[in-house]
Design an enzyme around this catalytic site. Structure first.
Site, PDB file in Angstrom:
ATOM      1  N   GLU A  63       0.805  -1.217   0.000  1.00  0.00           N
ATOM      2  CA  GLU A  63       0.000   0.000   0.000  1.00  0.00           C
ATOM      3  C   GLU A  63       0.843   1.274   0.000  1.00  0.00           C
ATOM      4  OE1 GLU A  63      -4.052   0.116   1.662  1.00  0.00           O
ATOM      5  OE2 GLU A  63      -3.000   1.050   3.350  1.00  0.00           O
ATOM      6  N   LYS A  71       0.934   4.732   1.244  1.00  0.00           N
ATOM      7  CA  LYS A  71       0.229   5.302   2.392  1.00  0.00           C
ATOM      8  C   LYS A  71       1.073   6.388   3.032  1.00  0.00           C
ATOM      9  CE  LYS A  71      -2.291   3.521   6.437  1.00  0.00           C
ATOM     10  NZ  LYS A  71      -2.595   2.273   7.183  1.00  0.00           N
ATOM     11  N   LYS A  81      -8.123   2.383  -2.824  1.00  0.00           N
ATOM     12  CA  LYS A  81      -8.535   2.133  -1.436  1.00  0.00           C
ATOM     13  C   LYS A  81      -9.046   3.449  -0.862  1.00  0.00           C
ATOM     14  CE  LYS A  81      -7.141  -0.478   2.623  1.00  0.00           C
ATOM     15  NZ  LYS A  81      -6.472   0.175   3.751  1.00  0.00           N
ATOM     16  N   GLU A  83     -14.310  -6.002   1.719  1.00  0.00           N
ATOM     17  CA  GLU A  83     -13.737  -6.081   3.065  1.00  0.00           C
ATOM     18  C   GLU A  83     -14.801  -6.393   4.112  1.00  0.00           C
ATOM     19  OE1 GLU A  83     -10.716  -3.142   4.409  1.00  0.00           O
ATOM     20  OE2 GLU A  83     -12.209  -2.701   5.964  1.00  0.00           O
ATOM     21  N   ASN A 133     -10.344  -7.525   7.722  1.00  0.00           N
ATOM     22  CA  ASN A 133      -9.569  -6.455   8.336  1.00  0.00           C
ATOM     23  C   ASN A 133      -9.391  -6.719   9.831  1.00  0.00           C
ATOM     24  OD1 ASN A 133      -8.250  -4.074   8.921  1.00  0.00           O
ATOM     25  ND2 ASN A 133      -9.707  -2.774   7.821  1.00  0.00           N
ATOM     26  N   GLU A 148      -5.817  -8.295   6.282  1.00  0.00           N
ATOM     27  CA  GLU A 148      -5.486  -6.874   6.221  1.00  0.00           C
ATOM     28  C   GLU A 148      -5.144  -6.325   7.609  1.00  0.00           C
ATOM     29  OE1 GLU A 148      -8.553  -4.557   4.339  1.00  0.00           O
ATOM     30  OE2 GLU A 148      -9.278  -6.280   3.231  1.00  0.00           O
ATOM     31  N   SER A 149      -4.169  -5.447   7.659  1.00  0.00           N
ATOM     32  CA  SER A 149      -3.826  -4.605   8.815  1.00  0.00           C
ATOM     33  C   SER A 149      -3.019  -5.329   9.891  1.00  0.00           C
ATOM     34  CB  SER A 149      -5.074  -3.998   9.470  1.00  0.00           C
ATOM     35  OG  SER A 149      -5.762  -3.160   8.572  1.00  0.00           O
TER      36      SER A 149
END
Length: 253
Positions: A31, A33, A93, A142, A163, A193-194
């Site tokens: 990503e 970011k 995103k 998601e 997530n 994710e994350s």
């Protein structure tokens, strides 16, 4: 909308998204970011195209580009730059709630878009899935719990992300994705994710059957994003397919 559709016809071609996420090792969606609501500034001077090139050198399968400007420091221009800089599929995103945002993404070369089940009513989710199909875009749908998984499957989602971050509290629970992923049918791509910074962080998701991970803060802030992606992309996937029926039986016990 008519203008965006005309621009989309001249945009860089769509690159296969789901196909890019299947391999014997966990694939990395890296990503771009600059900031986040939970961390504040991460890499405010980051150049989106250069960062994407570094990710691809490290083996990233796809590039996630945050386009929300206020809290994440992103722009549609970043998505445009990334889609032209690399051949890996680029995903928009953002908090996408209207078809015009999907056509904006396609007009600047996106191959996929993020749709957050928690942010959309069932009718809105279905409408955006239809709009994505019309635009030729893949979707990363998601979720965060089994109820949201049912909603994703009801609209025929084929790439489903779990997530670890609670979007209301911004707290990360690393057990979320490993707990939910076994329920995602093997015919779908499962993305964790994350909250993943190291190989040890990725291992539980891989053991649960994740096909891919989405990583942002950890690699955006590093001085060597290519090497960091390379390390995370070296985690082997679980050899057995996910079995939703068995997972439900185990949960019932």
């Amino acid at each position: 909308m008519a203008t965006l559709k005309a621009r989309a016809a001249d945009a860089p071609p769509v690159r296969p998204f789901a196909d890019a996420l299947r391999d014997t090792h966990v694939r990395v969606i890296a990503e771009v970011k600059r900031a986040s609501p939970s961390k504040g500034p991460i890499a405010p001077e980051l150049d989106a195209a250069d960062q994407a090139r570094a990710y691809v050198r490290g083996g990233a399968a796809a590039i996630s580009v945050l386009t929300e400007p206020t809290r994440f420091g992103g722009t549609l221009a970043d998505l445009d730059a990334v889609s032209r800089a690399v051949q890996a599929p680029a995903i928009r995103k953002d908090f996408l709630v209207h078809p015009v945002q999907l056509w904006e993404a396609r007009a600047v070369g996106a191959s996929a878009v993020l749709l957050i089940v928690r942010a959309l009513s069932p009718d809105e989710l279905a409408r955006l899935m239809d709009a994505a199909s019309e635009a030729g875009l893949a979707t990363l749908v998601e979720i965060r719990d089994l109820g949201e998984l049912e909603r994703a499957l009801a609209v025929n989602a084929t790439v489903i992300g779990v997530n670890n971050r609670n979007l209301e509290t911004l707290v990360i629970d690393p057990a979320t994705a490993p707990a939910i992923i076994p329920f995602i049918p093997a015919s779908c791509i499962a993305v964790a994710e994350s909250g993943m910074r190291t190989v040890d962080d990725v291992a539980p998701a891989a053991a649960a059957g994740a096909d891919a991970i989405l990583v942002g803060s950890a690699i955006s802030a590093t001085s060597d994003p290519a090497e960091n992606v390379r390390i995370l992309a070296g985690v082997s996937r679980r050899p057995l397919p996910r079995d939703a029926a068995s997972a439900r039986a185990a949960l019932a016990r």
